[in-house]
Every structure is written in structure tokens, then in C-alpha cells.
Design an enzyme around this catalytic site. Sequence first.
Site, mmCIF file in Angstrom:
data_model
loop_
_atom_site.group_PDB
_atom_site.id
_atom_site.type_symbol
_atom_site.label_atom_id
_atom_site.label_comp_id
_atom_site.label_asym_id
_atom_site.label_seq_id
_atom_site.Cartn_x
_atom_site.Cartn_y
_atom_site.Cartn_z
ATOM 1 C CB CYS A 51 -0.840 -0.237 1.337
ATOM 2 S SG CYS A 51 -1.893 1.466 1.425
ATOM 3 C CB CYS A 108 -3.153 3.641 -5.373
ATOM 4 S SG CYS A 108 -4.458 3.078 -4.477
HETATM 5 N N1 DGL Z 1 -4.071 0.589 -2.015
HETATM 6 C C1 DGL Z 1 -3.570 1.881 -1.171
HETATM 7 C C2 DGL Z 1 -2.646 2.590 -1.875
HETATM 8 O O1 DGL Z 1 -1.817 1.842 -2.658
HETATM 9 C C3 DGL Z 1 -4.513 3.020 -0.584
HETATM 10 C C4 DGL Z 1 -6.133 2.883 -1.135
HETATM 11 C C5 DGL Z 1 -6.776 3.656 0.007
HETATM 12 O O2 DGL Z 1 -7.122 2.811 0.779
HETATM 13 O O3 DGL Z 1 -7.028 4.932 -0.120
HETATM 14 O O4 DGL Z 1 -2.186 3.645 -1.630
#
Ligand code: DGL
EC number: 5.1.1.3
Length: 277
Positions: free
Chosen positions: A82, A197
Site C-alpha cells: 500500500c 496506488c
Molecule cells: N492501496 C492503497 C495505496 O496503495 C490505498 C488505497 C486507499 O485505501 O485509499 O495507496
Amino acid sequence: MECPDLSLPPKPPRIGVFDSGLGGVSVLRALRAARPDADLIYAADSGHAPYGERDAGHVLARSEVLTEHLLAEGAELLVIACNTATAVAAAALRARHPDLGIVGVEPGLKPALAASPGGRIGVMATQATLGSPKFRRLLDELLAGAPAGTRIHLQACPGLAAAIEAGEPDSPAVRAAVAPHAAALRAHGVDTVVLGCTHYPFAAGPIAEALGPGVRLIDTAEAVARQASRRIGARPPADAGASGGLALWTSGVPDTLARFVARGLGLPALPVRRLPR
Ligand code: DGL
């Protein structure tokens, strides 16, 4: 007389992976391809997503809960799948667990610069990632070494990760969430776009379509998987052809994660257990 070999077979490496929800499955997929011998434990914090629209204290607290959970499940390496949690919590997690290998993920600015024909780069990410001091440092470093005339447009994408969290990344809701961000990127004339993301690679089709032909998309999942593989090191296989396990946990709806992983990894639906909320 020959002595029987009583040595235990080598244990498979055990990698803990977490994300705010479904997005980290893009990294999980790359990890399974890079290390089919590893046991993977995936924690999706869908009950607390989207992290990108939460305050830093919440993301840090949840990152700590998930890390403790993965350690209790036997993880010997942690992959923060993430960008938002890496930006907000990686330094604190490293300070708190100095003996644990931690691999994070950050927007692929360098690969984008290398791939961009005209030096016009867009970065799609959460507001929390783009506003973090960690990302600002990455950007400053890149710009310091970039050819003159390089232009970088930062596009925060509120609503997009939440739309993908519903589990249908090709849905009208995802296309509607992509549209305003793609329009802003087109208006800046970008030739290369960083998917900053881990949710966004699942919407790569709608994103590419909305950006129009000739725009390259950059995703770092495979690079992150290679780095995790290096950190874990080579291990002799327990027996030829043995493949590692996959354990799934969520603070959201178990069925949604089971279906998303089955589709993303081409596996039958696996059982999903509930994370502490
Ligand atoms: N998958 C996450 C990232 O890479 C975050 C998405 C979220 O929960 O806002 O930033």
C-alpha cells in the site's frame, strides 16, 4: 549401516502482506509469481478503507495492528502493499520492529522517467500519499536529476480506491471514478502515468481507455516482488514442485476478498478469516 537422514525439510519462507483492502492483491499476484515456494499471508483492511482519505493517525494505528497480526501468524518478512501506508507508517514500523525485514511500495517515479518519451509524467495516487513528506522527498530527488523540461503532474484520485473496493474493477462506478482524473491528466498532456496506488492496476483497462492511446502506465508490483524475494533469499525447495500456501484475512466482507483473489490470481475461492477490527 547407513544412518537415516533425520534433518527436517527446510521451512518455506513466510511473507506477510497487507493493504487497506483489495489493492494489495496486485502485489500478492506478483509475489506468488516471483516466489511460488513462499507461504503468503494477506491481510486486507477493507473495513477501514480507503486509507487515502483517513488521517495519518488512523493509518498508522491500523498498520501497527496488521503488522502485529501478521507477525503472530509467523511472517518473517513484511510487505506493505500500500503506497499510502508506506508513506505514512513504514518509518514507524521499521523503528518499532528493527529486526523485521520490511518492504514498502512507492509510486514508480524513476521507471516513469525512464519510460517517458517526452518527460511529461502524471502520478495518480491518494491525497495522503501525494501530501506525505516521504513522497515529497522522492519527487525532489527525481526532479534534481531529471532532464530540463521534465513536467510532473500530481493527480490525487479521491473516490477511485473506494470504487475498486466494491470488487468489480470494470464497473460503471469505477469508470465514473476514473473519468475526472483521466480528463485532468489528458489536459496536462501526459505521455506516461504512474499508478501510485496498488488498487489502480485493477482499473488499468478503464484508466488506459480514458487516457487515450499512446499513454504508458507504470506499476511497480513486480519490482516490489523482486525486492521481497531478494530480502527473503534463496531457499532449497522442501520437495520438488512444492508450492507455498496462501492465507487470507479481512476486516471487510470475506466473500468479496475471496472472489477478488480467485479472479486476480486464477485460483479457486479460498477460505477467508476475519481480522481483529
Ligand atoms: N492501496 C492503497 C495505496 O496503495 C490505498 C488505497 C486507499 O485505501 O485509499 O495507496
